[in-house]
Design an enzyme around this catalytic site. Structure first.
Site, PDB file in Angstrom:
ATOM      1  N   ASP A  46       7.751  -4.859  14.072  1.00 56.13           N
ATOM      2  CA  ASP A  46       8.277  -3.495  13.959  1.00 56.13           C
ATOM      3  C   ASP A  46       8.520  -2.875  15.335  1.00 56.13           C
ATOM      4  OD1 ASP A  46       5.550  -3.578  14.342  1.00 56.13           O
ATOM      5  OD2 ASP A  46       5.088  -1.922  12.989  1.00 56.13           O
ATOM      6  N   ASP A  62       0.822  -1.213   0.000  1.00 56.39           N
ATOM      7  CA  ASP A  62       0.000   0.000   0.000  1.00 56.39           C
ATOM      8  C   ASP A  62       0.857   1.264   0.000  1.00 56.39           C
ATOM      9  OD1 ASP A  62       1.010  -0.291   2.534  1.00 56.39           O
ATOM     10  OD2 ASP A  62      -0.835   0.282   3.572  1.00 56.39           O
TER      11      ASP A  62
END
Length: 444
Positions: A288, A210
């Site tokens: 992350d 995206d």
């Protein structure tokens, strides 16, 4: 070269032929009439012979001079040819060092079930300067066939990998709602292993399906790859600025780069050496945030831009659009191509950068939150807005439009506790007091 050889052979032939003719002439010369010697017991010189000998000696001396000139010309011609051949001879004896081979930097696109991956791939292909240096690898999870069809429609322009394990990941009951994060972490582990272990690459740039990239996306990573390779105080290069919204960045400084202690993600480069370090302990979920923990970061920094080289257009995902409507959809994407490979980036070296950055921040005049908020700052800046606690940081950051969350004590886009942003056209440093030494992981 053939013509020059012919000249040399002709000169040599002329020299030998003339000497042969001269010898024959002397050998066959007519001695002339004999004069009776009136005094048998006394030799009388033949005046004609003497004159002839003298003439021949003069002629022979002149001829020797001409032949000497011919020999000198032949010698000079040979030396000239030897000089012309010398570079190739020397190159065979001591070949010049080979030109450095550019590192192949594949672009790993992490895909799942978004058919809008086409927007991401179209921009990558549009701006990619070299197919050989930047192969595009799309690693797809989820098994979504419509997305797979979009990826396959690009044919040999991209490499399509499919993550084989599509089952649920065993988790604790209270983590069932986080199943998506577990699958993402599993996918990252598999895809990075394919890039570094199976395909044998030395570096990779990771983007999600995206993300849309800027025109100089590839140029930026190409310029910074050698620095990432040589500087152990760095562990990634990112295309993302967490506070990169319009109005919060300087549009006149598209070439400006920073060091940051916060792992930005969202279009980032890592090296195989880092994967060697992280792979054995790769987390089962929330990869992350795990990267942002002190045990992984180890006081290393990333390079990030003033103006982002990626934007996200994926509002829906496992994070349910967290931060998207408030921050992410307003991120400014750089539109001006910056030739980073031709710019001196030595200012980003650790010691140089730290000294210059702290000097600029702590020599800036301290201003109040109210003056910043109300736009009452006077002068060109920069200005320093000081915080003293977790709560004061979060309050000022939130009210000024800067992302206020911290991970393991590190603010987004922060470097040594300092967050840089633009407020009403003026540079502001949201900074801790002088003498800052380390982050407090409890600020999270």
């Amino acid at each position: 070269m053939v013509r020059k050889n012919s000249v040399i052979l002709f000169g040599t032939f002329l020299f030998v032929s003339w000497n042969a003719v001269l010898v024959l002439l002397l050998w066959n010369r007519d001695p002339g009439p004999q004069v009776e010697n009136p005094h048998p017991n006394q030799e009388i010189p033949d005046s004609d012979v003497v004159q002839d000998v003298l003439k021949m000696a003069d002629a022979f001396e002149a001829e020797l001079g001409r032949q000497k000139d011919i020999l000198l010309q032949i010698k000079n011609q040979k030396l000239h040819q030897l000089f012309l051949r010398r570079p190739s001879n020397l190159s065979r004896l001591a070949p010049p060092p080979p030109a450095p081979v550019a590192t192949v930097i594949p672009i790993l696109v992490m895909a799942c079930n978004r058919v809008t991956v086409r927007r991401c791939l179209d921009k990558l292909l549009q701006y990619r300067p070299s197919e050989a240096l930047y192969p595009i690898i799309v690693s797809q999870d989820c098994g979504h066939e419509d997305t797979a069809a979009v990826i396959q429609s690009y044919g040999e322009k991209v490499t399509h990998l499919r993550q084989p394990d599509l089952g649920d990941v065993p988790v604790r009951p209270e983590h069932k709602k986080f199943q998506g994060y577990y699958k993402i972490s599993r996918h990252y582990h598999w895809a990075l292993s394919q890039v570094f272990r199976t395909l044998g690459h030395e570096a990779v740039v990771i983007v999600e399906d995206d993300l849309e990239v800027a025109p100089d996306f590839f140029e930026c990573f190409r310029a910074l790859q050698p620095m990432l390779q040589s500087d152990p105080s760095l562990w990634c290069v990112s295309a993302w600025n967490d506070n990169g919204r319009d109005g919060y960045v300087d549009p006149g400084k598209p070439s400006l780069l920073y060091r940051t202690d916060f792992f930005p993600g969202l279009g980032w480069m890592m090296l195989r050496q880092l994967w060697d370090e992280l792979e054995p302990k790769w987390p089962s979920a929330f990869w992350d945030d795990w990267m942002r923990q002190p045990d992984q970061r180890k006081n290393r920094a990333c390079i990030r831009p003033e103006i982002s080289r990626t934007i996200t257009f994926g509002r829906q995902g496992v994070s349910l659009g967290q931060f998207f409507d408030k921050y992410l959809k307003f991120i400014r994407l750089n539109s001006e191509f910056v030739p980073f490979t031709k710019i001196d980036l030595s200012y980003l070296k650790e010691e140089t950068y730290r000294v210059n950055f702290e000097k600029e921040v702590y020599s800036a005049p301290v201003v109040s939150y109210e003056d910043v908020k109300q736009g009452k700052l006077k002068g060109p800046g920069p200005f320093r807005l000081q915080y003293s606690s977790k709560d004061s940081f979060k309050t000022m950051a939130k009210n000024l439009g800067v992302m206020e969350d911290l991970k393991s004590g590190v603010p987004r886009a922060g470097y040594r506790g300092v967050v840089s942003f633009i407020s009403r056209g003026q540079r502001v440093y949201l900074a801790p007091p002088p003498g800052w030494t380390q982050y407090d992981p409890t600020w999270s």
